[in-house]
Design a protein around this motif. Structure first.
Motif, PDB file in Angstrom:
ATOM      1  N   UNK A 122     124.140  38.494  27.681  1.00  0.00           N
ATOM      2  CA  UNK A 122     124.354  38.474  28.223  1.00  0.00           C
ATOM      3  C   UNK A 122     124.420  38.907  29.529  1.00  0.00           C
ATOM      4  N   UNK A 123     124.548  38.243  30.049  1.00  0.00           N
ATOM      5  CA  UNK A 123     123.864  38.305  31.847  1.00  0.00           C
ATOM      6  C   UNK A 123     125.106  39.894  32.205  1.00  0.00           C
ATOM      7  N   UNK A 124     126.301  39.960  31.282  1.00  0.00           N
ATOM      8  CA  UNK A 124     126.890  40.888  32.001  1.00  0.00           C
ATOM      9  C   UNK A 124     127.465  41.704  31.407  1.00  0.00           C
ATOM     10  N   UNK A 125     125.571  42.161  30.559  1.00  0.00           N
ATOM     11  CA  UNK A 125     125.106  42.992  30.141  1.00  0.00           C
ATOM     12  C   UNK A 125     124.315  43.998  30.956  1.00  0.00           C
ATOM     13  N   UNK A 126     123.862  43.346  31.118  1.00  0.00           N
ATOM     14  CA  UNK A 126     122.537  43.743  32.527  1.00  0.00           C
ATOM     15  C   UNK A 126     123.043  43.722  33.717  1.00  0.00           C
ATOM     16  N   UNK A 127     123.515  42.913  33.749  1.00  0.00           N
ATOM     17  CA  UNK A 127     123.985  42.838  36.393  1.00  0.00           C
ATOM     18  C   UNK A 127     125.341  42.828  36.276  1.00  0.00           C
ATOM     19  N   UNK A 128     125.807  43.482  37.210  1.00  0.00           N
ATOM     20  CA  UNK A 128     127.294  43.062  37.406  1.00  0.00           C
ATOM     21  C   UNK A 128     127.524  43.409  39.407  1.00  0.00           C
ATOM     22  N   UNK A 129     127.929  42.918  39.857  1.00  0.00           N
ATOM     23  CA  UNK A 129     128.446  42.491  40.919  1.00  0.00           C
ATOM     24  C   UNK A 129     129.292  43.874  41.176  1.00  0.00           C
ATOM     25  N   UNK A 130     128.959  44.965  42.075  1.00  0.00           N
ATOM     26  CA  UNK A 130     129.366  46.146  42.455  1.00  0.00           C
ATOM     27  C   UNK A 130     130.322  46.161  43.488  1.00  0.00           C
ATOM     28  N   UNK A 131     129.704  45.368  44.662  1.00  0.00           N
ATOM     29  CA  UNK A 131     130.913  43.843  45.601  1.00  0.00           C
ATOM     30  C   UNK A 131     130.429  43.098  46.131  1.00  0.00           C
ATOM     31  N   UNK A 132     130.598  42.603  47.490  1.00  0.00           N
ATOM     32  CA  UNK A 132     130.667  41.192  47.418  1.00  0.00           C
ATOM     33  C   UNK A 132     128.633  41.101  47.431  1.00  0.00           C
ATOM     34  N   UNK A 133     128.101  41.727  47.671  1.00  0.00           N
ATOM     35  CA  UNK A 133     127.012  41.015  47.989  1.00  0.00           C
ATOM     36  C   UNK A 133     126.033  42.039  47.328  1.00  0.00           C
ATOM     37  N   UNK A 134     126.228  43.637  46.600  1.00  0.00           N
ATOM     38  CA  UNK A 134     125.286  44.345  45.600  1.00  0.00           C
ATOM     39  C   UNK A 134     125.496  43.625  44.756  1.00  0.00           C
ATOM     40  N   UNK A 135     124.269  44.654  43.739  1.00  0.00           N
ATOM     41  CA  UNK A 135     124.705  44.540  42.842  1.00  0.00           C
ATOM     42  C   UNK A 135     124.218  46.008  42.025  1.00  0.00           C
ATOM     43  N   UNK A 136     124.341  45.634  40.617  1.00  0.00           N
ATOM     44  CA  UNK A 136     123.215  46.933  39.799  1.00  0.00           C
ATOM     45  C   UNK A 136     123.204  45.903  39.024  1.00  0.00           C
ATOM     46  N   UNK A 137     121.823  46.556  37.711  1.00  0.00           N
ATOM     47  CA  UNK A 137     120.888  45.872  37.124  1.00  0.00           C
ATOM     48  C   UNK A 137     120.072  46.994  36.366  1.00  0.00           C
ATOM     49  N   UNK A 138     119.448  45.830  35.012  1.00  0.00           N
ATOM     50  CA  UNK A 138     118.836  46.954  34.462  1.00  0.00           C
ATOM     51  C   UNK A 138     117.827  45.864  34.020  1.00  0.00           C
ATOM     52  N   UNK A 139     116.601  46.361  34.740  1.00  0.00           N
ATOM     53  CA  UNK A 139     115.839  45.155  34.597  1.00  0.00           C
ATOM     54  C   UNK A 139     114.463  45.000  33.586  1.00  0.00           C
ATOM     55  N   UNK A 140     114.898  45.679  32.740  1.00  0.00           N
ATOM     56  CA  UNK A 140     114.258  45.117  31.485  1.00  0.00           C
ATOM     57  C   UNK A 140     114.661  44.808  30.964  1.00  0.00           C
ATOM     58  N   UNK A 141     115.666  43.959  30.826  1.00  0.00           N
ATOM     59  CA  UNK A 141     116.668  42.871  30.409  1.00  0.00           C
ATOM     60  C   UNK A 141     116.298  41.505  30.799  1.00  0.00           C
ATOM     61  N   UNK A 142     115.441  41.681  31.737  1.00  0.00           N
ATOM     62  CA  UNK A 142     115.157  40.132  32.205  1.00  0.00           C
ATOM     63  C   UNK A 142     113.293  39.949  32.041  1.00  0.00           C
ATOM     64  N   UNK A 143     113.335  39.282  32.447  1.00  0.00           N
ATOM     65  CA  UNK A 143     111.777  38.410  32.681  1.00  0.00           C
ATOM     66  C   UNK A 143     110.891  38.886  34.098  1.00  0.00           C
TER      67      UNK A 143
END
Length: 275
Positions: free
Chosen positions: A174-195
């Motif tokens: 799921x996206x929410x295991x690899x990326x999260x919204x930290x605020x209204x414009x900023x994200x955190x993510x793990x690149x290796x989960x994505x193409x």
């Protein structure tokens, strides 16, 4: 940036208690039917998470658990809402199909503009919303659970641009295991989960993102809930807590060890309601 510059925004959430939570089947790599779940501990941990959100000033609505739906505690999967419009879920696996009906009934009773889906999607499990990024941007995952056709359908329902991101590692289904919204414009993510293509898109659109590593992701450190200042993470995600602290947020750790047995953590248990 120091902590005082990160401003929280009061949120409204939907949660469902794990009253019937078990691991009776395995539909993701984290589920092990041979390890018994401590149901009482699951409820206790869930209650601490609910109280933590309430203590931070947020409103938490509770959806009644339904017998025979052990995964219903993962309330994020039941729908996705933006500005009073709701795009309903349609689960990949038949074991979870009836959860969508319970969520549809909740939104129907609340006067939301609800749209039932024609395509398979698992709600906020595969959708994230950034209201201040590019005028209001939906990030949408596909590759394991959600049908990419659902992204176009969600865009029609919600009237917001939807950016498709391809997930390629079955551990992060799921996206929410690899990326999260930290605020209204900023994200955190793990690149290796994505193409590779999706990684390039994320790097282009979010040059200031907090970058997680595989260890963070495997600790469910990206399966978080943030109000723009306070970032609620599970207790295993210590390194991820350090990363968000370095970016000016305030990490709050909650123990959700039992819910991890079903393949979920903080975000899976919390749907954000956006009236």
């Amino acid at each position: 940036m120091n902590h005082s510059e990160r401003q929280p925004r009061n949120r409204t959430y939907l949660m469902c208690p794990p009253e019937h939570f078990t691991v009776e089947y395995a539909i993701n790599p984290w589920m092990d039917t041979t390890v018994p779940v401590d149901a009482a501990l699951a409820v206790k941990q869930w209650s601490v998470l609910r109280d933590t959100l309430g203590d931070l000033g947020h409103t938490v609505h509770v959806l009644d658990a339904v017998p025979g739906l052990p995964d219903m505690v993962y309330a994020a999967n039941g729908a996705f809402s933006v500005d009073g419009a709701v795009y309903g879920a349609r689960f990949r696996f038949p074991e979870r199909a009836a959860e969508a009906d319970a969520h549809a009934a909740f939104y129907g009773a609340g006067g939301w503009r609800f749209a039932g889906p024609a395509h398979i999607n698992e709600g906020e499990g595969d959708f994230a919303y950034l209201p201040a990024a590019y005028g209001g941007l939906v990030l949408a995952g596909y590759g394991f659970r959600t049908d990419p056709s659902a992204h176009a359908e969600a865009q029609e329902v919600l009237g917001r641009p939807v950016l498709s991101l391809r997930l390629v590692d079955p551990a992060f289904y799921h996206l929410d295991t690899a990326l999260a919204a930290l605020d209204d414009r900023t994200i955190a993510y793990y690149p290796g989960a994505f193409s590779e293509g999706s990684q390039r898109v994320l790097a282009q659109l979010f040059p200031d993102a907090v970058i997680a590593d595989r260890e963070d992701a495997e600790a469910f450190g990206l399966n978080l809930v943030s109000d723009g200042r306070h970032v609620i993470l599970n207790t295993e995600a210590i390194a991820m807590g350090d990363r968000v602290r370095a970016a000016g947020y305030h990490p709050v750790h909650v123990d959700l060890s039992e819910l991890k047995r079903g393949g979920g953590s903080v975000k899976c248990a919390v749907a954000e309601l956006r009236p």
